[in-house]
Design a protein around this motif. Sequence first.
Motif, mmCIF file in Angstrom:
data_model
loop_
_atom_site.group_PDB
_atom_site.id
_atom_site.type_symbol
_atom_site.label_atom_id
_atom_site.label_comp_id
_atom_site.label_asym_id
_atom_site.label_seq_id
_atom_site.Cartn_x
_atom_site.Cartn_y
_atom_site.Cartn_z
ATOM 1 N N LEU A 1 1.049 -1.173 -0.045
ATOM 2 C CA LEU A 1 0.083 -0.127 -0.135
ATOM 3 C C LEU A 1 0.811 1.129 0.037
ATOM 4 C CD1 LEU A 1 -2.693 1.439 0.217
ATOM 5 C CD2 LEU A 1 -2.639 1.100 2.657
ATOM 6 N N LEU A 2 2.042 1.314 0.818
ATOM 7 C CA LEU A 2 2.832 2.255 0.793
ATOM 8 C C LEU A 2 3.536 2.792 -0.611
ATOM 9 C CD1 LEU A 2 4.240 4.594 2.682
ATOM 10 C CD2 LEU A 2 6.023 2.942 2.977
ATOM 11 N N ALA A 3 3.859 1.541 -1.375
ATOM 12 C CA ALA A 3 4.159 1.699 -2.593
ATOM 13 C C ALA A 3 3.336 2.445 -3.669
ATOM 14 C CB ALA A 3 4.984 0.351 -3.109
ATOM 15 N N ALA A 4 2.040 1.885 -3.544
ATOM 16 C CA ALA A 4 1.108 2.385 -4.104
ATOM 17 C C ALA A 4 0.707 3.878 -3.781
ATOM 18 C CB ALA A 4 -0.321 1.952 -3.835
ATOM 19 N N ILE A 5 0.904 4.462 -2.540
ATOM 20 C CA ILE A 5 0.819 5.614 -2.261
ATOM 21 C C ILE A 5 2.074 6.524 -2.955
ATOM 22 C CG2 ILE A 5 1.019 7.262 -0.286
ATOM 23 C CD1 ILE A 5 -0.391 5.033 1.637
ATOM 24 N N THR A 6 3.184 6.142 -2.805
ATOM 25 C CA THR A 6 4.522 6.726 -3.305
ATOM 26 C C THR A 6 4.415 6.984 -4.896
ATOM 27 O OG1 THR A 6 5.804 5.571 -1.596
ATOM 28 C CG2 THR A 6 6.830 6.732 -3.685
ATOM 29 N N PHE A 7 3.803 5.807 -5.439
ATOM 30 C CA PHE A 7 3.533 6.043 -6.904
ATOM 31 C C PHE A 7 2.366 6.873 -7.384
ATOM 32 C CE2 PHE A 7 0.888 4.757 -10.608
ATOM 33 C CZ PHE A 7 1.680 4.940 -11.702
ATOM 34 N N SER A 8 1.534 7.033 -6.145
ATOM 35 C CA SER A 8 0.198 8.002 -6.787
ATOM 36 C C SER A 8 0.891 9.583 -6.356
ATOM 37 C CB SER A 8 -0.714 7.708 -5.583
ATOM 38 O OG SER A 8 -1.302 6.498 -6.065
ATOM 39 N N TRP A 9 1.740 9.672 -5.359
ATOM 40 C CA TRP A 9 2.564 11.029 -5.307
ATOM 41 C C TRP A 9 3.309 11.357 -6.407
ATOM 42 C CZ3 TRP A 9 0.752 14.812 -2.369
ATOM 43 C CH2 TRP A 9 0.022 14.277 -1.163
ATOM 44 N N ILE A 10 4.008 10.439 -6.820
ATOM 45 C CA ILE A 10 4.794 10.715 -8.171
ATOM 46 C C ILE A 10 4.281 11.162 -9.249
ATOM 47 C CG2 ILE A 10 6.692 9.641 -9.673
ATOM 48 C CD1 ILE A 10 7.536 7.981 -7.396
ATOM 49 N N ALA A 11 3.019 10.309 -9.490
ATOM 50 C CA ALA A 11 2.225 10.766 -10.699
ATOM 51 C C ALA A 11 1.520 12.091 -10.420
ATOM 52 C CB ALA A 11 1.178 9.769 -10.716
ATOM 53 N N TYR A 12 1.092 12.383 -9.188
ATOM 54 C CA TYR A 12 0.351 13.655 -8.926
ATOM 55 C C TYR A 12 1.704 14.750 -9.256
ATOM 56 C CZ TYR A 12 -1.180 17.514 -5.954
ATOM 57 O OH TYR A 12 -1.593 18.830 -5.718
ATOM 58 N N GLY A 13 2.730 14.726 -8.511
ATOM 59 C CA GLY A 13 3.886 15.658 -8.572
ATOM 60 C C GLY A 13 4.392 15.955 -9.810
ATOM 61 N N PHE A 14 4.209 14.723 -10.871
ATOM 62 C CA PHE A 14 4.587 14.963 -12.338
ATOM 63 C C PHE A 14 3.883 15.678 -13.167
ATOM 64 C CE2 PHE A 14 4.929 13.521 -16.726
ATOM 65 C CZ PHE A 14 6.329 13.601 -16.963
ATOM 66 N N TYR A 15 2.492 15.389 -13.034
ATOM 67 C CA TYR A 15 1.471 16.014 -13.753
ATOM 68 C C TYR A 15 1.024 17.478 -13.326
ATOM 69 C CZ TYR A 15 1.548 13.011 -17.766
ATOM 70 O OH TYR A 15 1.850 12.201 -18.818
#
Length: 402
Positions: free
Chosen positions: A25-39
């Motif tokens: 779940l933490l990996a999914a959260i981190t991926f989501s923040w990366i996607a959010y920060g990128f776009y």
Amino acid sequence: MLQTTSFPSPPTKILWRQVWGLSVLLAAITFSWIAYGFYQPRILAKIGFVDLAAWLGIFQGLLGAVVEPIVGWFSDRLLGRFGSRLPQVAVGVTLAGLIFVIVSWLVEAQLAEQLRWIVPVMMTIWVIAMIIFRGPAIALLQGFAPTSQLPQANSVLALVLAITSATSPILGLILKQIGASLTFILGAIALLIGSVLLWSSMPRHLATATSPELTIANLTPNSAIAYSLPFLVGLGSGLEINLLLHILPHHLFAAIAHLPVEYSQSAILLIAGLATLPLRSLFGRQKTAFGMGCGLTIIAGCLTLSLLSENGIYLILISAIASIALGLVLTNTIPLALAMVPPHQAGFGTGLYFGGSGLATAIFASGVIALGEIPVIYGAFLSGFALAISLICLKKFINSTV
């Protein structure tokens, strides 16, 4: 009869299946923040809010400083009443995933000019949704390991967090190719998969916990000071980590041509993640404050030593040492936050710590907006200031437990 999930008392051994479920779940959260920060900046620029991207980051950091402790406190009440934090996690994941899907539709739609404000509002609501479940989910770690072995269990979370974050440059290239709409849909799917795996890893049993709760009536000056300690340590450590990931990569970029800043940041995070494995047994539960203090002191020292030379090899060595120290900080972060509050207020403790980190992010982002790139000498001074705050609070905490 409704079955809920909780742990009335710490287990006698580390529940690795649950720890790894939480790490997914933490990996999914981190991926989501990366996607959010990128776009986020790209989307805001596309709809005409070029200057809002940076200021929105500051606002969201300040929002986290306020919302994180409140959400953590609420999760403790939920646990005391229903015996589980998972309903709050489920609500937060569902809301965050739903907003991801809505934003994926909005970026493809041709919004009228008077409706453009919907996008930054939805982004802010998404941040709140992530806050709703991130801290309470991490607080679950308290029920996955004996008190004395929390650093060992947390090292898995730190490893997953660091390695997932280190993939940011590569993920950025992939996200750019697939587009914003598909990226946000993937973020929603990742959060759903992570929450399902965590839920499925949890043993089911009835729990009827009625823990004492923090109220305004029993909040004395001494307890208010005690509750401020995790917030201030989160502020100091968050500021140091932000400075580390900004100062040394930019300094390396100036010293070594053709070394992109984002790849230096990834290398620091990767080394930090790998360092958590040998460091996890170095400091037991009773020494997490000492381990945190050591890590933060070394980071501040490395940022100061980077002033002495612009030699590339020297800076690489300094960066490697600072990366290992970052691994030490990450290993002790959650165990320390949990140790600084009573066991029945684990959510409040993690909320206070992450709230301080949110304020640190807002302060750092303000500095970047004002200066563009923070000079090394400013970074060394600020890291020393952040270290002083952290060490004073850690010393007070250690003295209170003696």
